[in-house]
Design a protein around this motif. Structure first.
Motif, PDB file in Angstrom:
ATOM      1  N   TYR A   1       0.835  -1.189   0.000  1.00  0.00           N
ATOM      2  CA  TYR A   1       0.000   0.000   0.000  1.00  0.00           C
ATOM      3  C   TYR A   1       0.877   1.248   0.000  1.00  0.00           C
ATOM      4  O   TYR A   1       1.936   1.256   0.608  1.00  0.00           O
ATOM      5  CB  TYR A   1      -0.900   0.036   1.237  1.00  0.00           C
ATOM      6  CG  TYR A   1      -1.894  -1.094   1.284  1.00  0.00           C
ATOM      7  CD1 TYR A   1      -2.995  -1.075   0.451  1.00  0.00           C
ATOM      8  CD2 TYR A   1      -1.723  -2.147   2.166  1.00  0.00           C
ATOM      9  CE1 TYR A   1      -3.922  -2.096   0.508  1.00  0.00           C
ATOM     10  CE2 TYR A   1      -2.645  -3.173   2.231  1.00  0.00           C
ATOM     11  CZ  TYR A   1      -3.750  -3.134   1.395  1.00  0.00           C
ATOM     12  OH  TYR A   1      -4.668  -4.142   1.450  1.00  0.00           O
ATOM     13  N   ILE A   2       0.372   2.290  -0.629  1.00  0.00           N
ATOM     14  CA  ILE A   2       1.047   3.582  -0.568  1.00  0.00           C
ATOM     15  C   ILE A   2       0.142   4.515   0.224  1.00  0.00           C
ATOM     16  O   ILE A   2      -1.023   4.726  -0.125  1.00  0.00           O
ATOM     17  CB  ILE A   2       1.291   4.150  -1.976  1.00  0.00           C
ATOM     18  CG1 ILE A   2       2.266   3.258  -2.729  1.00  0.00           C
ATOM     19  CG2 ILE A   2       1.812   5.573  -1.881  1.00  0.00           C
ATOM     20  CD1 ILE A   2       2.501   3.663  -4.159  1.00  0.00           C
ATOM     21  N   TYR A   3       0.676   5.016   1.339  1.00  0.00           N
ATOM     22  CA  TYR A   3      -0.052   5.947   2.178  1.00  0.00           C
ATOM     23  C   TYR A   3       0.546   7.332   2.014  1.00  0.00           C
ATOM     24  O   TYR A   3       1.757   7.483   1.930  1.00  0.00           O
ATOM     25  CB  TYR A   3       0.057   5.566   3.659  1.00  0.00           C
ATOM     26  CG  TYR A   3      -0.640   4.279   4.011  1.00  0.00           C
ATOM     27  CD1 TYR A   3      -2.003   4.252   4.227  1.00  0.00           C
ATOM     28  CD2 TYR A   3       0.083   3.099   4.154  1.00  0.00           C
ATOM     29  CE1 TYR A   3      -2.645   3.075   4.569  1.00  0.00           C
ATOM     30  CE2 TYR A   3      -0.551   1.915   4.492  1.00  0.00           C
ATOM     31  CZ  TYR A   3      -1.915   1.911   4.700  1.00  0.00           C
ATOM     32  OH  TYR A   3      -2.545   0.750   5.035  1.00  0.00           O
ATOM     33  N   TRP A  16      -4.393   9.497   2.882  1.00  0.00           N
ATOM     34  CA  TRP A  16      -4.840   9.192   1.528  1.00  0.00           C
ATOM     35  C   TRP A  16      -4.286   7.837   1.109  1.00  0.00           C
ATOM     36  O   TRP A  16      -3.136   7.529   1.378  1.00  0.00           O
ATOM     37  CB  TRP A  16      -4.329  10.246   0.544  1.00  0.00           C
ATOM     38  CG  TRP A  16      -4.792  11.624   0.851  1.00  0.00           C
ATOM     39  CD1 TRP A  16      -4.195  12.514   1.690  1.00  0.00           C
ATOM     40  CD2 TRP A  16      -5.946  12.273   0.336  1.00  0.00           C
ATOM     41  NE1 TRP A  16      -4.904  13.688   1.729  1.00  0.00           N
ATOM     42  CE2 TRP A  16      -5.985  13.573   0.895  1.00  0.00           C
ATOM     43  CE3 TRP A  16      -6.946  11.897  -0.557  1.00  0.00           C
ATOM     44  CZ2 TRP A  16      -6.980  14.487   0.600  1.00  0.00           C
ATOM     45  CZ3 TRP A  16      -7.939  12.815  -0.852  1.00  0.00           C
ATOM     46  CH2 TRP A  16      -7.952  14.085  -0.280  1.00  0.00           C
ATOM     47  N   GLN A  17      -5.110   7.075   0.457  1.00  0.00           N
ATOM     48  CA  GLN A  17      -4.681   5.835  -0.162  1.00  0.00           C
ATOM     49  C   GLN A  17      -5.468   5.741  -1.474  1.00  0.00           C
ATOM     50  O   GLN A  17      -6.391   4.963  -1.620  1.00  0.00           O
ATOM     51  CB  GLN A  17      -4.954   4.642   0.736  1.00  0.00           C
ATOM     52  CG  GLN A  17      -4.336   3.371   0.246  1.00  0.00           C
ATOM     53  CD  GLN A  17      -4.609   2.222   1.203  1.00  0.00           C
ATOM     54  OE1 GLN A  17      -5.374   2.330   2.158  1.00  0.00           O
ATOM     55  NE2 GLN A  17      -3.973   1.111   0.947  1.00  0.00           N
ATOM     56  N   GLY A  18      -5.106   6.624  -2.413  1.00  0.00           N
ATOM     57  CA  GLY A  18      -5.867   6.767  -3.643  1.00  0.00           C
ATOM     58  C   GLY A  18      -7.063   7.684  -3.464  1.00  0.00           C
ATOM     59  O   GLY A  18      -7.451   8.402  -4.357  1.00  0.00           O
ATOM     60  N   GLN A  19      -7.633   7.681  -2.281  1.00  0.00           N
ATOM     61  CA  GLN A  19      -8.722   8.572  -1.895  1.00  0.00           C
ATOM     62  C   GLN A  19      -8.602   8.844  -0.402  1.00  0.00           C
ATOM     63  O   GLN A  19      -7.833   8.185   0.290  1.00  0.00           O
ATOM     64  CB  GLN A  19     -10.072   7.951  -2.222  1.00  0.00           C
ATOM     65  CG  GLN A  19     -10.350   6.673  -1.448  1.00  0.00           C
ATOM     66  CD  GLN A  19     -11.665   6.046  -1.857  1.00  0.00           C
ATOM     67  OE1 GLN A  19     -12.381   6.538  -2.702  1.00  0.00           O
ATOM     68  NE2 GLN A  19     -12.000   4.921  -1.238  1.00  0.00           N
ATOM     69  N   CYS A  20      -9.350   9.801   0.100  1.00  0.00           N
ATOM     70  CA  CYS A  20      -9.307  10.115   1.531  1.00  0.00           C
ATOM     71  C   CYS A  20      -9.866   8.931   2.315  1.00  0.00           C
ATOM     72  O   CYS A  20     -10.994   8.507   2.091  1.00  0.00           O
ATOM     73  CB  CYS A  20     -10.125  11.364   1.819  1.00  0.00           C
ATOM     74  SG  CYS A  20     -10.238  11.761   3.565  1.00  0.00           S
TER      75      CYS A  20
END
Length: 70
Positions: A1-3, A16-20
């Protein structure tokens, strides 16, 4: 995952992880720095309120609070 955490002078941090995915009150004054531990388990925040907080990334709870006064 990218945080990604964003923050500013409103003392709020947004994850955020692609979205809030999470909004939290992080400090009593502007958050000026965020650093993630390489393990991905913890991250630290620093603020104009003269404190550093260590957070658990999974629970998003403070695991240590350090007051840094001069």
């Amino acid at each position: 995952y990218i945080y990604v955490y964003t923050s500013g002078s409103d003392c709020i941090m947004v994850l955020w992880q692609g979205q809030c995915v999470h909004i939290m009150q992080a400090h009593l004054d502007a958050v000026t720095s965020v650093a993630f531990h390489p393990s991905g388990v913890h991250f630290a925040t620093g603020s104009h309120d003269q404190s550093v907080r260590i957070w658990d990334l999974a629970t998003r709870k403070i695991v240590q609070h350090l007051d840094v006064t001069s």
